[in-house]
Design a protein around this motif. Structure first.
Motif, short mmCIF file in Angstrom:
data_model
loop_
_atom_site.label_atom_id
_atom_site.label_comp_id
_atom_site.label_asym_id
_atom_site.label_seq_id
_atom_site.Cartn_x
_atom_site.Cartn_y
_atom_site.Cartn_z
N UNK A 98 0.61 -1.14 0.06
CA UNK A 98 0.14 -0.11 0.16
C UNK A 98 0.99 1.37 -0.06
N UNK A 99 0.29 2.33 -0.49
CA UNK A 99 0.85 3.65 -0.41
C UNK A 99 -0.21 4.63 -0.33
N UNK A 100 0.35 5.73 0.21
CA UNK A 100 -0.99 6.83 0.35
C UNK A 100 -0.33 8.12 -0.20
N UNK A 101 -0.74 8.53 -1.27
CA UNK A 101 -0.59 9.71 -1.90
C UNK A 101 -1.24 10.81 -1.31
N UNK A 102 -0.42 12.04 -1.47
CA UNK A 102 -1.00 13.30 -0.99
C UNK A 102 -0.79 14.40 -1.96
N UNK A 103 -1.92 15.20 -2.04
CA UNK A 103 -1.72 16.55 -2.87
C UNK A 103 -2.16 17.72 -2.23
#
Length: 123
Positions: free
Chosen positions: A16-21
């Motif tokens: 899993x990964x969590x991207x932020x913007x």
């Protein structure tokens, strides 16, 4: 509006990964936002989108059930939680926003784009 994407990296298949913007500007909560990705040698494609108030979301068939888009307007940030990652998810991921509040799947409808963050999924 300026967008800063982060959270990419190298992960094994199934991980899993969590991207932020993170967006600058006070009008971010007025805008829908989307995530797109571009794999090597391929055209950029839609991944997920969310409306300005966060109530409506839509996903590409290839990621539905594995990815979740969300937003925190108090922090001017939109997220992409990516679970059960596959090697075919490897791409540069871009966030986009504006100029409407709708959840939009068409990349040509977006006005502001982030610089992209690389996600690499190893088999």
């Amino acid at each position: 509006v300026q967008l800063q994407a982060s959270g990419g990296g190298v992960v094994q298949a199934g991980g899993s990964l969590r991207l932020s913007c993170e967006a600058s500007g006070r009008t971010f909560s007025m805008y829908g936002a989307g995530w797109f990705r571009q794999a090597p040698g391929k055209e950029r494609e839609f991944v997920a989108t969310i409306s300005g108030n966060g109530r409506i979301a839509s996903y590409a068939a290839s990621v539905k059930g594995r990815f979740t888009i969300s937003r925190d307007n108090a922090k001017n940030t939109v997220f992409l939680q990516m679970n059960s990652l596959k090697p075919e998810d490897t791409a540069v991921y871009y966030c986009a926003t504006g100029p409407t509040s709708a959840a939009v799947t068409d990349e040509y409808s977006y006005l502001y784009w982030g610089q992209g963050t690389l996600v690499t999924v190893s088999s």
